[in-house]
Design a protein around this motif. Sequence first.
Motif, short mmCIF file in Angstrom:
data_model
loop_
_atom_site.label_atom_id
_atom_site.label_comp_id
_atom_site.label_asym_id
_atom_site.label_seq_id
_atom_site.Cartn_x
_atom_site.Cartn_y
_atom_site.Cartn_z
N GLU A 56 0.85 -1.18 0.00
CA GLU A 56 0.00 0.00 0.00
C GLU A 56 0.89 1.24 0.00
O GLU A 56 1.72 1.42 0.89
N ALA A 57 0.70 2.09 -0.99
CA ALA A 57 1.61 3.21 -1.21
C ALA A 57 0.87 4.53 -1.17
O ALA A 57 -0.35 4.60 -1.38
N LEU A 58 1.61 5.59 -0.93
CA LEU A 58 1.05 6.93 -0.99
C LEU A 58 0.80 7.33 -2.43
O LEU A 58 1.65 7.11 -3.31
N ARG A 59 -0.37 7.90 -2.69
CA ARG A 59 -0.70 8.33 -4.05
C ARG A 59 0.27 9.41 -4.52
O ARG A 59 0.69 9.42 -5.68
N ASP A 64 6.03 19.17 -1.42
CA ASP A 64 6.70 20.21 -0.62
C ASP A 64 8.20 19.95 -0.45
O ASP A 64 8.76 20.15 0.63
N GLY A 65 8.82 19.48 -1.53
CA GLY A 65 10.26 19.27 -1.50
C GLY A 65 10.72 18.08 -0.68
O GLY A 65 11.91 17.97 -0.36
N HIS A 66 9.79 17.17 -0.36
CA HIS A 66 10.13 15.99 0.43
C HIS A 66 9.54 14.74 -0.23
O HIS A 66 8.53 14.80 -0.95
N VAL A 67 10.16 13.60 0.04
CA VAL A 67 9.59 12.31 -0.31
C VAL A 67 9.18 11.64 0.99
O VAL A 67 9.91 11.69 2.00
N HIS A 68 8.00 11.03 0.99
CA HIS A 68 7.40 10.52 2.21
C HIS A 68 7.31 9.00 2.20
O HIS A 68 7.18 8.37 1.14
N CYS A 69 7.37 8.42 3.38
CA CYS A 69 7.16 6.98 3.52
C CYS A 69 6.24 6.72 4.71
O CYS A 69 6.06 7.58 5.59
N ILE A 70 5.64 5.53 4.72
CA ILE A 70 4.71 5.13 5.78
C ILE A 70 5.47 4.27 6.80
O ILE A 70 6.26 3.41 6.42
N ARG A 71 5.19 4.49 8.06
CA ARG A 71 5.87 3.72 9.12
C ARG A 71 4.89 3.41 10.25
O ARG A 71 4.14 4.29 10.68
N TRP A 72 4.91 2.15 10.71
CA TRP A 72 4.14 1.77 11.90
C TRP A 72 4.90 2.20 13.14
O TRP A 72 6.13 2.03 13.22
N ASP A 73 4.19 2.75 14.11
CA ASP A 73 4.85 3.18 15.34
C ASP A 73 3.86 3.10 16.50
O ASP A 73 2.86 3.84 16.51
N TRP A 102 27.33 3.61 3.64
CA TRP A 102 26.68 2.41 3.12
C TRP A 102 25.30 2.80 2.62
O TRP A 102 24.81 3.89 2.86
N ARG A 103 24.67 1.87 1.90
CA ARG A 103 23.35 2.16 1.32
C ARG A 103 22.28 2.18 2.41
O ARG A 103 22.18 1.26 3.20
N VAL A 104 21.50 3.24 2.40
CA VAL A 104 20.36 3.37 3.31
C VAL A 104 19.15 3.70 2.44
O VAL A 104 19.20 4.58 1.59
N MET A 105 18.05 2.97 2.66
CA MET A 105 16.87 3.21 1.83
C MET A 105 15.61 3.19 2.67
O MET A 105 15.59 2.73 3.82
N ALA A 106 14.54 3.70 2.10
CA ALA A 106 13.20 3.59 2.66
C ALA A 106 12.26 3.19 1.53
O ALA A 106 12.60 3.32 0.35
N LEU A 107 11.10 2.69 1.89
CA LEU A 107 10.16 2.16 0.90
C LEU A 107 9.08 3.18 0.59
O LEU A 107 8.68 3.97 1.45
N THR A 108 8.57 3.14 -0.64
CA THR A 108 7.47 4.01 -1.02
C THR A 108 6.12 3.39 -0.68
O THR A 108 5.08 3.98 -0.94
N SER A 109 6.15 2.18 -0.11
CA SER A 109 4.90 1.52 0.29
C SER A 109 5.15 0.77 1.59
O SER A 109 6.30 0.54 1.98
N LEU A 110 4.07 0.39 2.25
CA LEU A 110 4.14 -0.49 3.40
C LEU A 110 3.32 -1.73 3.08
O LEU A 110 2.18 -1.62 2.61
N SER A 111 3.88 -2.92 3.33
CA SER A 111 3.23 -4.17 2.95
C SER A 111 2.59 -4.85 4.15
O SER A 111 3.14 -4.86 5.25
N TRP A 112 1.42 -5.43 3.90
CA TRP A 112 0.73 -6.29 4.87
C TRP A 112 0.21 -7.51 4.13
O TRP A 112 0.23 -7.55 2.89
N LEU A 113 -0.21 -8.54 4.86
CA LEU A 113 -0.54 -9.83 4.26
C LEU A 113 -2.04 -10.07 4.32
O LEU A 113 -2.67 -9.94 5.37
N LEU A 114 -2.60 -10.44 3.16
CA LEU A 114 -4.04 -10.62 3.01
C LEU A 114 -4.35 -12.06 2.58
O LEU A 114 -3.94 -12.48 1.50
N PRO A 115 -5.08 -12.84 3.40
CA PRO A 115 -5.44 -14.21 3.01
C PRO A 115 -6.55 -14.21 1.96
O PRO A 115 -7.61 -13.62 2.18
N VAL A 116 -6.31 -14.86 0.84
CA VAL A 116 -7.28 -14.98 -0.24
C VAL A 116 -7.52 -16.46 -0.52
O VAL A 116 -6.58 -17.19 -0.84
N GLU A 117 -8.76 -16.89 -0.37
CA GLU A 117 -9.10 -18.31 -0.56
C GLU A 117 -9.54 -18.55 -1.99
O GLU A 117 -10.33 -17.78 -2.56
#
Length: 372
Positions: A56-59, A64-73, A102-117
């Motif tokens: 799930e990503a930010l649209r 405003d001159g920034h790149v944003h990421c989602i974080r659980w806290d 060293w390489r430091v990164m952040a994600l443009t989305s946050l992932s969660w798990l969805l059970p699909v039968e």
Amino acid sequence: MPFPVDHLIFGPDDVDLSRSPLAGQFGAETYVLGAFNPGLTRLPSGNLLMMVRVAEALRKPIADGHVHCIRWDAGRYRLDAWPLDLCDTADPRKFLVRGGKWRVMALTSLSWLLPVELTADGRERVAVHYDRVIAPHAGFQCYGIEDARISRVDDRWLMTSCSVSPERHSTTLYSSTDGLDWRFEDIVLDHQNKDMLIFEGRIAGRYWAQTRPLGDLYFAYPPASEWRAGPSINLATSPDAHHWKPHPHPGIRPHADTVATARMGGGTPPILTDQGWLTLWHGVEPKEIVGIYRTYWSLLDSENPAEIVRTEHEPLLEAAPELTRPLEDKLYVRDVVFTTGIVDAGDHFIVASGEADLACRITHIPKSAFGL
């Protein structure tokens, strides 16, 4: 090779974000970047269960001159803002933070798990179990939970996943007694051991797993070696599926005579056949930013999985642009198939893959394709 069933079964448009664990948590619009890389198992009812990674990503991540990421806290989801001039945003899946040793990164989305039968043959959806979503619940999952792999061992289901945080990029274990209701067990592997696959059965009473530790430094093989230095698929054993000891002998290694598997990692949990453990894995050929992901296979000795009985250097599955053509407006990477689940279906296997980091692909592969 064409297969009799090869279709997309679930994708971004099939996710109801009003039932997402992120819904209503912050004042920014999100969308489904991908619903992909599904773990796969058969339920006691005979139906199949996919554990789908929903990214799930930010649209509008840049504003405003920034790149944003989602974080659980601490039980909530919040947004972090990084100055755009410090970041490299060339890869749509992530951004790199410049300026360190060293390489430091952040994600443009946050992932969660969805059970699909799914139906028993994987051709149709039966239910989407939003009441059984698996979402971050601790600091070591603050950037999300990725890429579930499900194994049934005896009367228990075991699911590994990758939990992402600044402190560690760890493998986390969940268990179930019915394949549908899951309980968090523990962190079982530490930093950047991303593709952990537990064998579907024990050998001499012990659990076995494939692992894939990553690093920035690898030592060279001799110049005339048939092997190429780099990431490889290793092995580990455990008395209880919690405490893992690396196996001293190598597992599956990249061959020196092809760049198609210059980087590799596990795909499906090894499944036992009458000729050994069948394992499907991915190889990555360098190309642009992401590379070309293909699926390959190997048969491992039933008593000593470090011994490769048979393998093929030709890919089993490749990306299928005709499948994603109806989703062309949502594509952000190409040339990617990432196989993550397998179940036995008599004269064939049902295989689940992530297609283009976008949707879930189901393929029926005859056992004859593996010489079985």
